[in-house]
Design a protein around this motif. Structure first.
Motif, PDB file in Angstrom:
ATOM      1  N   THR A 260      37.799  32.250  39.264  1.00  0.00           N
ATOM      2  CA  THR A 260      36.675  31.690  40.004  1.00  0.00           C
ATOM      3  C   THR A 260      35.528  32.695  40.098  1.00  0.00           C
ATOM      4  O   THR A 260      34.367  32.302  40.080  1.00  0.00           O
ATOM      5  CB  THR A 260      37.094  31.236  41.414  1.00  0.00           C
ATOM      6  OG1 THR A 260      37.655  32.333  42.125  1.00  0.00           O
ATOM      7  CG2 THR A 260      38.081  30.076  41.356  1.00  0.00           C
ATOM      8  N   THR A 261      35.845  33.965  40.181  1.00  0.00           N
ATOM      9  CA  THR A 261      34.802  34.998  40.227  1.00  0.00           C
ATOM     10  C   THR A 261      34.001  34.991  38.931  1.00  0.00           C
ATOM     11  O   THR A 261      32.773  35.007  38.947  1.00  0.00           O
ATOM     12  CB  THR A 261      35.401  36.397  40.480  1.00  0.00           C
ATOM     13  OG1 THR A 261      36.063  36.394  41.737  1.00  0.00           O
ATOM     14  CG2 THR A 261      34.330  37.474  40.471  1.00  0.00           C
TER      15      THR A 261
ATOM     16  N   GLY B 275      41.019  27.959  39.685  1.00  0.00           N
ATOM     17  CA  GLY B 275      41.914  28.426  40.737  1.00  0.00           C
ATOM     18  C   GLY B 275      43.267  28.865  40.218  1.00  0.00           C
ATOM     19  O   GLY B 275      43.887  29.776  40.757  1.00  0.00           O
ATOM     20  N   TYR B 276      43.727  28.224  39.155  1.00  0.00           N
ATOM     21  CA  TYR B 276      45.052  28.530  38.619  1.00  0.00           C
ATOM     22  C   TYR B 276      45.136  29.977  38.136  1.00  0.00           C
ATOM     23  O   TYR B 276      46.094  30.686  38.442  1.00  0.00           O
ATOM     24  CB  TYR B 276      45.391  27.561  37.480  1.00  0.00           C
ATOM     25  CG  TYR B 276      46.757  27.759  36.895  1.00  0.00           C
ATOM     26  CD1 TYR B 276      47.885  27.348  37.592  1.00  0.00           C
ATOM     27  CD2 TYR B 276      46.922  28.359  35.654  1.00  0.00           C
ATOM     28  CE1 TYR B 276      49.156  27.530  37.060  1.00  0.00           C
ATOM     29  CE2 TYR B 276      48.192  28.545  35.127  1.00  0.00           C
ATOM     30  CZ  TYR B 276      49.295  28.133  35.829  1.00  0.00           C
ATOM     31  OH  TYR B 276      50.544  28.317  35.302  1.00  0.00           O
ATOM     32  N   ASN B 277      44.119  30.424  37.418  1.00  0.00           N
ATOM     33  CA  ASN B 277      44.137  31.794  36.906  1.00  0.00           C
ATOM     34  C   ASN B 277      44.031  32.819  38.021  1.00  0.00           C
ATOM     35  O   ASN B 277      44.593  33.905  37.923  1.00  0.00           O
ATOM     36  CB  ASN B 277      43.032  31.996  35.866  1.00  0.00           C
ATOM     37  CG  ASN B 277      43.328  31.229  34.604  1.00  0.00           C
ATOM     38  OD1 ASN B 277      44.411  31.335  34.053  1.00  0.00           O
ATOM     39  ND2 ASN B 277      42.374  30.429  34.166  1.00  0.00           N
TER      40      ASN B 277
ATOM     41  N   ASP C 120      43.621  37.051  46.054  1.00  0.00           N
ATOM     42  CA  ASP C 120      43.752  36.521  47.412  1.00  0.00           C
ATOM     43  C   ASP C 120      43.129  35.129  47.490  1.00  0.00           C
ATOM     44  O   ASP C 120      41.999  34.915  47.036  1.00  0.00           O
ATOM     45  CB  ASP C 120      43.056  37.463  48.393  1.00  0.00           C
ATOM     46  CG  ASP C 120      43.311  37.119  49.852  1.00  0.00           C
ATOM     47  OD1 ASP C 120      43.393  35.917  50.193  1.00  0.00           O
ATOM     48  OD2 ASP C 120      43.407  38.058  50.652  1.00  0.00           O
ATOM     49  N   ILE C 121      43.839  34.184  48.077  1.00  0.00           N
ATOM     50  CA  ILE C 121      43.385  32.801  48.194  1.00  0.00           C
ATOM     51  C   ILE C 121      42.054  32.708  48.935  1.00  0.00           C
ATOM     52  O   ILE C 121      41.244  31.810  48.677  1.00  0.00           O
ATOM     53  CB  ILE C 121      44.471  31.914  48.857  1.00  0.00           C
ATOM     54  CG1 ILE C 121      44.100  30.427  48.767  1.00  0.00           C
ATOM     55  CG2 ILE C 121      44.681  32.309  50.301  1.00  0.00           C
ATOM     56  CD1 ILE C 121      44.186  29.855  47.404  1.00  0.00           C
ATOM     57  N   LYS C 122      41.798  33.647  49.846  1.00  0.00           N
ATOM     58  CA  LYS C 122      40.521  33.655  50.564  1.00  0.00           C
ATOM     59  C   LYS C 122      39.352  33.886  49.603  1.00  0.00           C
ATOM     60  O   LYS C 122      38.291  33.277  49.742  1.00  0.00           O
ATOM     61  CB  LYS C 122      40.522  34.720  51.658  1.00  0.00           C
ATOM     62  CG  LYS C 122      41.458  34.401  52.803  1.00  0.00           C
ATOM     63  CD  LYS C 122      41.482  35.519  53.813  1.00  0.00           C
ATOM     64  CE  LYS C 122      42.534  35.221  54.869  1.00  0.00           C
ATOM     65  NZ  LYS C 122      42.726  36.352  55.771  1.00  0.00           N
ATOM     66  N   GLU C 123      39.555  34.751  48.631  1.00  0.00           N
ATOM     67  CA  GLU C 123      38.521  35.015  47.620  1.00  0.00           C
ATOM     68  C   GLU C 123      38.310  33.785  46.740  1.00  0.00           C
ATOM     69  O   GLU C 123      37.176  33.403  46.450  1.00  0.00           O
ATOM     70  CB  GLU C 123      38.918  36.219  46.753  1.00  0.00           C
ATOM     71  CG  GLU C 123      37.915  36.576  45.692  1.00  0.00           C
ATOM     72  CD  GLU C 123      36.632  37.180  46.239  1.00  0.00           C
ATOM     73  OE1 GLU C 123      35.631  37.191  45.499  1.00  0.00           O
ATOM     74  OE2 GLU C 123      36.604  37.630  47.398  1.00  0.00           O
TER      75      GLU C 123
END
Length: 79
Positions: free
Chosen positions: A22-23, A45-47, A54-57
């Motif tokens: 996502t980043t 999200g999977y990668n 961290d899920i927050k990121e």
């Protein structure tokens, strides 16, 4: 099946990248926005999970992308 055969005037652009987080995707938003899509399908999200991010990121990145697209009147489908 959707598309021209059913009377829809659609064009599909696949801008996905293998193993993208996502980043990494959030850093390419201008590339997507230049196409002025009506709808954006985010399949991310999977990668992040595979890499232990961290899920927050992940959530922060997704929320920022969705907010940005919606501000530009681009519909978003998160899958």
């Amino acid at each position: 099946r959707m598309g021209r055969a059913r009377g829809y005037d659609v064009k599909v652009h696949n801008l996905s990248r293998v193993a993208q987080t996502t980043t990494e995707a959030s850093q390419r938003m201008e590339e997507v926005e230049k196409l002025s899509p009506d709808v954006m399908i985010l399949a991310l999200g999977y990668n992040d999970a595979l890499r232990g991010i961290d899920i927050k990121e992940t959530n922060k990145n997704l929320h920022e992308m969705i907010y940005s697209f919606k501000q530009k009147q681009i519909g978003v489908l998160l899958v």
